[in-house]
Design a protein around this motif. Structure first.
Motif, PDB file in Angstrom:
ATOM      1  N   LYS A   1      68.708  68.461  22.751  1.00  0.00           N
ATOM      2  CA  LYS A   1      68.924  69.799  22.192  1.00  0.00           C
ATOM      3  C   LYS A   1      67.717  70.702  22.407  1.00  0.00           C
ATOM      4  O   LYS A   1      67.862  71.901  22.694  1.00  0.00           O
ATOM      5  N   ALA A   2      66.525  70.161  22.291  1.00  0.00           N
ATOM      6  CA  ALA A   2      65.314  70.969  22.462  1.00  0.00           C
ATOM      7  C   ALA A   2      65.264  71.604  23.848  1.00  0.00           C
ATOM      8  O   ALA A   2      64.840  72.763  24.000  1.00  0.00           O
TER       9      ALA A   2
ATOM     10  N   HIS B   1      67.838  72.452  25.702  1.00  0.00           N
ATOM     11  CA  HIS B   1      68.837  73.532  25.745  1.00  0.00           C
ATOM     12  C   HIS B   1      68.348  74.753  24.971  1.00  0.00           C
ATOM     13  O   HIS B   1      68.665  75.887  25.346  1.00  0.00           O
ATOM     14  N   ILE B   2      67.591  74.539  23.916  1.00  0.00           N
ATOM     15  CA  ILE B   2      67.029  75.664  23.172  1.00  0.00           C
ATOM     16  C   ILE B   2      66.042  76.437  24.035  1.00  0.00           C
ATOM     17  O   ILE B   2      66.016  77.672  24.048  1.00  0.00           O
TER      18      ILE B   2
ATOM     19  N   TYR C   1      56.166  75.086  24.172  1.00  0.00           N
ATOM     20  CA  TYR C   1      57.199  74.642  23.238  1.00  0.00           C
ATOM     21  C   TYR C   1      57.031  73.148  23.031  1.00  0.00           C
ATOM     22  O   TYR C   1      57.075  72.370  23.989  1.00  0.00           O
TER      23      TYR C   1
ATOM     24  N   SER D   1      58.027  69.691  20.367  1.00  0.00           N
ATOM     25  CA  SER D   1      58.823  69.182  19.250  1.00  0.00           C
ATOM     26  C   SER D   1      58.261  67.837  18.816  1.00  0.00           C
ATOM     27  O   SER D   1      57.602  67.136  19.590  1.00  0.00           O
TER      28      SER D   1
ATOM     29  N   VAL E   1      64.865  71.610  14.234  1.00  0.00           N
ATOM     30  CA  VAL E   1      66.133  71.113  14.755  1.00  0.00           C
ATOM     31  C   VAL E   1      66.784  70.351  13.609  1.00  0.00           C
ATOM     32  O   VAL E   1      66.191  69.412  13.063  1.00  0.00           O
TER      33      VAL E   1
ATOM     34  N   SER F   1      71.272  72.115  15.680  1.00  0.00           N
ATOM     35  CA  SER F   1      71.010  73.549  15.809  1.00  0.00           C
ATOM     36  C   SER F   1      69.565  73.858  15.444  1.00  0.00           C
ATOM     37  O   SER F   1      68.890  73.073  14.772  1.00  0.00           O
ATOM     38  N   LEU F   2      69.114  75.025  15.903  1.00  0.00           N
ATOM     39  CA  LEU F   2      67.778  75.510  15.569  1.00  0.00           C
ATOM     40  C   LEU F   2      67.862  76.353  14.315  1.00  0.00           C
ATOM     41  O   LEU F   2      68.712  77.241  14.214  1.00  0.00           O
TER      42      LEU F   2
END
Length: 256
Positions: free
Chosen positions: A24-25, A27-28, A129, A131, A170, A239-240
């Protein structure tokens, strides 16, 4: 180590909930990829395609000797550096428009130097960026992690190198919460045999092999008992959001 439970695999079905969460990260961040891009800690490279599409030039750093053979054929114009970091010994100051480093900082003893090096090699106004897991959501000690961070820990660390930054989250939903709770209960059953609480007393290197065996067994058990749940979790279930008690991973944007 490359396909251990610590390096989440796109090829192992029982890894799916965590794989989707980690993916997901990428795609963000994908819409913000441009120019000269660096990824630190790319693993098997499952996020590289999203970076490769929009980067004018892409450099990847990973300590694994297998990274180059996994990625070279698919992304031939990518520069791959095998190096244990920090420091970033082969990179010049003010070189990159964007830096991506997901699920890496928790593995690094010299985390302040890691962030200082990211700041050094970013161009002025460039963005990084990163995470990392929320320590408060950790179910059991992970011996592959040097340190896991709370929101306050992470803020204090980032401020040593960056004055402009945001820390978002996230988070999951009811489906991922159900998986998390089942995982938590299952891990508790494993830990009940640790009557002397050795999990928190022995050196991390002694825990690594037992952790691998137990973690892999646990993920397979969760898949066998809950196949529909494990297989149905997708990117859309994460989701963010703003940081809250539901934060699974911190998603940080750092600007030079």
């Amino acid at each position: 180590m490359l396909f251990s439970t610590e390096v989440t695999s796109s090829k192992i079905i029982s890894d799916n909930p965590l794989f989707q969460r980690t993916l997901k990260a990428y795609h963000i961040v994908a819409p913000y990829i441009h120019g000269n891009v660096l990824e630190i800690g790319c693993g098997e490279g499952y996020g590289v395609e999203l970076l490769y599409k929009n980067a004018e030039k892409l450099t990847l750093i990973d300590k694994s000797p297998y990274t180059a053979e996994l990625i070279n054929n698919r992304f031939p114009n990518t520069t791959i550096i095998q190096e244990k970091i920090p420091p970033l010994t082969q990179l010049e100051d003010n070189s990159f428009d964007v830096i991506v480093s997901f699920q890496v900082i928790e593995h690094i003893k010299e985390a302040a130097l890691y962030l200082a090096e990211i700041h050094r090699v970013l161009k002025p106004n460039g963005k990084a960026y990163i995470s990392t897991p929320n320590a408060l959501k950790t179910i059991a000690r992970n011996p592959w992690h040097y340190k896991e961070y709370t929101f306050e820990d992470l803020s204090s660390l980032i401020e040593k190198s960056f004055t402009k930054y945001t820390i978002q989250a996230v988070q999951g939903n009811a489906k991922t919460d159900a998986y998390y709770e089942k995982n938590k209960k299952s891990v508790a059953k494993f830990l009940r045999y640790d009557i002397f609480k050795l999990e928190h007393k022995v050196p991390s290197w002694l825990l690594q092999i037992p952790y691998e065996i137990a973690n892999r067994m646990n993920r397979k058990k969760l898949l066998n008992k809950n196949p529909d749940l494990v297989n149905s979790i997708t990117l859309e279930d994460y989701s963010l959001a703003e940081h809250s008690d539901a934060t699974l991973d911190f998603f940080c944007t750092l600007e030079k």
